[in-house]
Design a protein around this motif. Sequence first.
Motif, PDB file in Angstrom:
ATOM      1  N   PHE A 148       0.837  -1.199   0.000  1.00  0.00           N
ATOM      2  CA  PHE A 148       0.000   0.000   0.000  1.00  0.00           C
ATOM      3  C   PHE A 148       0.872   1.249   0.000  1.00  0.00           C
ATOM      4  CE2 PHE A 148      -4.379  -1.279   0.644  1.00  0.00           C
ATOM      5  CZ  PHE A 148      -4.226  -2.611   0.962  1.00  0.00           C
ATOM      6  N   SER A 149       0.467   2.203  -0.790  1.00  0.00           N
ATOM      7  CA  SER A 149       1.148   3.506  -0.795  1.00  0.00           C
ATOM      8  C   SER A 149       0.235   4.536  -0.146  1.00  0.00           C
ATOM      9  CB  SER A 149       1.479   3.929  -2.229  1.00  0.00           C
ATOM     10  OG  SER A 149       0.292   4.261  -2.924  1.00  0.00           O
ATOM     11  N   LEU A 150       0.788   5.707   0.092  1.00  0.00           N
ATOM     12  CA  LEU A 150      -0.018   6.778   0.676  1.00  0.00           C
ATOM     13  C   LEU A 150      -1.200   7.134  -0.232  1.00  0.00           C
ATOM     14  CD1 LEU A 150       2.869   9.057   1.977  1.00  0.00           C
ATOM     15  CD2 LEU A 150       1.323   7.655   3.357  1.00  0.00           C
ATOM     16  N   ARG A 151      -1.003   6.997  -1.551  1.00  0.00           N
ATOM     17  CA  ARG A 151      -2.101   7.277  -2.474  1.00  0.00           C
ATOM     18  C   ARG A 151      -3.264   6.323  -2.264  1.00  0.00           C
ATOM     19  NH1 ARG A 151       2.384   7.497  -5.782  1.00  0.00           N
ATOM     20  NH2 ARG A 151       1.947   5.399  -6.503  1.00  0.00           N
ATOM     21  N   ASP A 152      -2.948   5.055  -1.918  1.00  0.00           N
ATOM     22  CA  ASP A 152      -4.006   4.066  -1.727  1.00  0.00           C
ATOM     23  C   ASP A 152      -4.854   4.362  -0.503  1.00  0.00           C
ATOM     24  OD1 ASP A 152      -3.272   2.447  -3.949  1.00  0.00           O
ATOM     25  OD2 ASP A 152      -1.606   1.654  -2.787  1.00  0.00           O
ATOM     26  N   LEU A 153      -4.267   5.032   0.502  1.00  0.00           N
ATOM     27  CA  LEU A 153      -4.992   5.290   1.738  1.00  0.00           C
ATOM     28  C   LEU A 153      -5.748   6.615   1.714  1.00  0.00           C
ATOM     29  CD1 LEU A 153      -2.401   4.029   4.380  1.00  0.00           C
ATOM     30  CD2 LEU A 153      -4.423   2.860   3.533  1.00  0.00           C
ATOM     31  N   LYS A 154      -5.506   7.446   0.692  1.00  0.00           N
ATOM     32  CA  LYS A 154      -6.202   8.737   0.634  1.00  0.00           C
ATOM     33  C   LYS A 154      -7.720   8.598   0.587  1.00  0.00           C
ATOM     34  CE  LYS A 154      -2.601  11.725  -1.262  1.00  0.00           C
ATOM     35  NZ  LYS A 154      -2.173  12.536  -2.428  1.00  0.00           N
ATOM     36  N   PRO A 155      -8.267   7.632  -0.182  1.00  0.00           N
ATOM     37  CA  PRO A 155      -9.733   7.533  -0.236  1.00  0.00           C
ATOM     38  C   PRO A 155     -10.380   7.193   1.107  1.00  0.00           C
ATOM     39  CG  PRO A 155      -8.734   6.383  -2.093  1.00  0.00           C
ATOM     40  CD  PRO A 155      -7.632   6.713  -1.147  1.00  0.00           C
ATOM     41  N   VAL A 156      -9.599   6.643   2.070  1.00  0.00           N
ATOM     42  CA  VAL A 156     -10.195   6.216   3.340  1.00  0.00           C
ATOM     43  C   VAL A 156      -9.650   7.038   4.509  1.00  0.00           C
ATOM     44  CG1 VAL A 156     -10.517   3.894   2.447  1.00  0.00           C
ATOM     45  CG2 VAL A 156      -8.444   4.408   3.731  1.00  0.00           C
ATOM     46  N   ARG A 157      -9.000   8.159   4.218  1.00  0.00           N
ATOM     47  CA  ARG A 157      -8.348   8.902   5.311  1.00  0.00           C
ATOM     48  C   ARG A 157      -9.349   9.482   6.293  1.00  0.00           C
ATOM     49  NH1 ARG A 157      -7.859  12.001   0.703  1.00  0.00           N
ATOM     50  NH2 ARG A 157      -8.769  14.100   0.763  1.00  0.00           N
ATOM     51  N   ASN A 158     -10.534   9.877   5.822  1.00  0.00           N
ATOM     52  CA  ASN A 158     -11.506  10.489   6.730  1.00  0.00           C
ATOM     53  C   ASN A 158     -11.997   9.493   7.775  1.00  0.00           C
ATOM     54  OD1 ASN A 158     -11.352  12.981   5.484  1.00  0.00           O
ATOM     55  ND2 ASN A 158     -13.026  12.546   4.064  1.00  0.00           N
ATOM     56  N   ILE A 159     -12.406   8.305   7.322  1.00  0.00           N
ATOM     57  CA  ILE A 159     -12.907   7.314   8.281  1.00  0.00           C
ATOM     58  C   ILE A 159     -11.776   6.784   9.147  1.00  0.00           C
ATOM     59  CG2 ILE A 159     -12.687   5.334   6.717  1.00  0.00           C
ATOM     60  CD1 ILE A 159     -15.297   4.265   7.974  1.00  0.00           C
ATOM     61  N   ALA A 160     -10.552   6.758   8.612  1.00  0.00           N
ATOM     62  CA  ALA A 160      -9.422   6.261   9.405  1.00  0.00           C
ATOM     63  C   ALA A 160      -9.037   7.256  10.495  1.00  0.00           C
ATOM     64  CB  ALA A 160      -8.230   5.974   8.496  1.00  0.00           C
ATOM     65  N   ILE A 161      -8.896   8.520  10.129  1.00  0.00           N
ATOM     66  CA  ILE A 161      -8.405   9.521  11.070  1.00  0.00           C
ATOM     67  C   ILE A 161      -9.495  10.018  12.001  1.00  0.00           C
ATOM     68  CG2 ILE A 161      -7.348  11.800  11.249  1.00  0.00           C
ATOM     69  CD1 ILE A 161      -5.959  11.263   8.580  1.00  0.00           C
ATOM     70  N   ILE A 162     -10.704  10.192  11.469  1.00  0.00           N
ATOM     71  CA  ILE A 162     -11.806  10.703  12.284  1.00  0.00           C
ATOM     72  C   ILE A 162     -12.657   9.570  12.845  1.00  0.00           C
ATOM     73  CG2 ILE A 162     -13.853  12.186  12.282  1.00  0.00           C
ATOM     74  CD1 ILE A 162     -12.593  13.726   9.958  1.00  0.00           C
ATOM     75  N   GLY A 163     -12.954   8.599  11.998  1.00  0.00           N
ATOM     76  CA  GLY A 163     -13.856   7.530  12.415  1.00  0.00           C
ATOM     77  C   GLY A 163     -13.264   6.596  13.455  1.00  0.00           C
ATOM     78  N   THR A 164     -11.962   6.326  13.375  1.00  0.00           N
ATOM     79  CA  THR A 164     -11.358   5.384  14.325  1.00  0.00           C
ATOM     80  C   THR A 164     -11.401   5.897  15.768  1.00  0.00           C
ATOM     81  OG1 THR A 164      -9.905   4.572  12.566  1.00  0.00           O
ATOM     82  CG2 THR A 164      -9.328   3.987  14.825  1.00  0.00           C
ATOM     83  N   PRO A 165     -11.027   7.149  16.058  1.00  0.00           N
ATOM     84  CA  PRO A 165     -11.196   7.625  17.437  1.00  0.00           C
ATOM     85  C   PRO A 165     -12.648   7.549  17.914  1.00  0.00           C
ATOM     86  CG  PRO A 165      -9.765   9.108  16.216  1.00  0.00           C
ATOM     87  CD  PRO A 165     -10.342   8.149  15.218  1.00  0.00           C
ATOM     88  N   ILE A 166     -13.592   7.831  17.017  1.00  0.00           N
ATOM     89  CA  ILE A 166     -15.003   7.701  17.402  1.00  0.00           C
ATOM     90  C   ILE A 166     -15.330   6.250  17.726  1.00  0.00           C
ATOM     91  CG2 ILE A 166     -17.376   7.943  16.578  1.00  0.00           C
ATOM     92  CD1 ILE A 166     -16.435  10.268  14.838  1.00  0.00           C
ATOM     93  N   GLN A 167     -14.823   5.337  16.898  1.00  0.00           N
ATOM     94  CA  GLN A 167     -15.057   3.903  17.153  1.00  0.00           C
ATOM     95  C   GLN A 167     -14.465   3.471  18.484  1.00  0.00           C
ATOM     96  OE1 GLN A 167     -12.096   1.428  16.457  1.00  0.00           O
ATOM     97  NE2 GLN A 167     -13.331   0.182  17.842  1.00  0.00           N
ATOM     98  N   ILE A 168     -13.251   3.914  18.787  1.00  0.00           N
ATOM     99  CA  ILE A 168     -12.612   3.544  20.056  1.00  0.00           C
ATOM    100  C   ILE A 168     -13.428   4.084  21.231  1.00  0.00           C
ATOM    101  CG2 ILE A 168     -10.566   3.911  21.489  1.00  0.00           C
ATOM    102  CD1 ILE A 168      -8.892   3.841  18.940  1.00  0.00           C
TER     103      ILE A 168
END
Length: 567
Positions: free
Chosen positions: A73-93
């Motif tokens: 995986f490259s940084l480009r591959d993770l761009k489409p999911v950055r919102n749920i990863a960065i914002i959604g994960t703390p909410i999930q925790i």
Amino acid sequence: MGIAGDIVIIVITALLGGLIAQVLRQPLIIGYIFAGVVVGPYTGGVTVSDVHNIEKMAEIGVALLLFALGLEFSLRDLKPVRNIAIIGTPIQIALTTAFGVAIGRWMGWQWVPSLWFGALISLSSTMVILKTLENQGMLGTLSSRVMIGMLIVQDLAIVPMLIILPQLSEPGAGLPVLAVSALKAAVFLTLVIVLGTRIMPRVMKTIADWNSRELFLVATTAIGLGIGYGTYLFGLSFAFGAFVAGMLLSESDYGYQALSDIIPLRDVFSLLFFTSIGMLLDPQYLMDHPGKILFLVLIVMLGKGLIFAFLSRAFRYRNIIPLAMGLGLSQVGEFSFVLGRVGVATHSISPEFYALVLTMTVVTMVLTPLLSGLTAPIYALCGRWIKSVPLEPVHFPKRNLKDHLVIAGGGRVGRYVAGILQRMGIPFIIVEWNSRRVDELKALGFPVLFGDAEKEIILDAAEVGKARLLLITTPVTLISQVVVEHAKKLNPAIQIIARAEGIEEMQGLHDQGVSLVVQPEFEASLEVARQALLHLDVPMDLIRQYTDEVREELYRPLYKDWQKTKD
């Protein structure tokens, strides 16, 4: 024999467990976990003498798995999911922790153990999910990217958890420690990224120029584990550092070859990890508290599954993704073991409480491949109402290759062929291992992929599955046979042209499915003879008739089959 004997016992038992799982058509990791139960300290019989050291070695398996993931995986591959990863994960925790606290209070636990329980169940298993997705062939889907993005942030969250949770009795005491740790982590990651993007490619190029595959493998492993250990010293996760190293290396020309080299080593150490998980499970404790453990497993997996599914919908992911996330991320992760040990050491939780959570965690891990495997059948049942989600390539070259030619080998033959194809405007890509040749081919403007064509993952990166023709330029028949085997697996219909040194080699390659086999020395002798006859004033028609007859005598058995495929 000490730890050496323990490793032998684990590998043999894991092999037996893997064979049984394969016969029963279950994921191999289930066989590995049960093998760990058999050789663990609670079952008697053949037992591993030092479980703690095996657990330490298993951490290398986690790091190598994340390193390989970073290579894919490259940084480009993770761009489409950055919102749920960065914002959604703390909410999930936060939601999962609150859910765990509610469970704990409902069961009569005090506030501190309840909060620890919530934090422990908030983490999912990166190792189990990655192996499950890999075994299911789902690492190229959007749902897998969403899961991996959230898992990465979860792995980062373990750092503040390790600092804050032991300080629950004195909340203010942990904040300065957390601030210092965050500063150190930021400084270290900045250094890694800056140095990794500037120095790492040069180091790998120098090593690749020596054309030593053994040294290339050692260098790849040293980079992954070395950077991982550096992040550990700076207060971050060992596995996370390995992931960062993989992502940095993936941006270079050597990422695909590094990935193909690291996979066997990764799989061996992954075996140690899953076996060590099984060794933690005490069957007697499970039999003494079946109701409580079963209740916790069911309610935790159900609650976490709903939370992940809800979040994916809230971030506008539709179709199969909420179902895949709910079934895939509902287990409790391996970092919960680390967090739980800290809780016991600081007397925040009791050993009995830790044993309960540990047993529940192992059971959720065992159930994950089975539950995740239900995603496709449920999706198929709902196919009338849910639109299909196609697989997406994982960090493949953005060349949009289709109906192209793949040239395995960029030596003199491959280079001459590439020059002709380039003049005619026919799309192609060269696969070459020699670093100097790669530089020369790039200088000529040829599209080239650094890697060993004997590795299936390299052929996959060259889009052999979409290619019309594969040209194998190496004279070594054994290498050609391996390339043909992998190419036919990726694209059974692909036409293949190869070279061989003798009649037996030609026949062997033909029997393996090669469409046309060329013998360069024979073709060279025909050209020499043709030039000689021209100087002797032999008519052109007679020369052509002679060469055609001689060529047909050699190629007739293969030429007929080749002509049939063309017709």
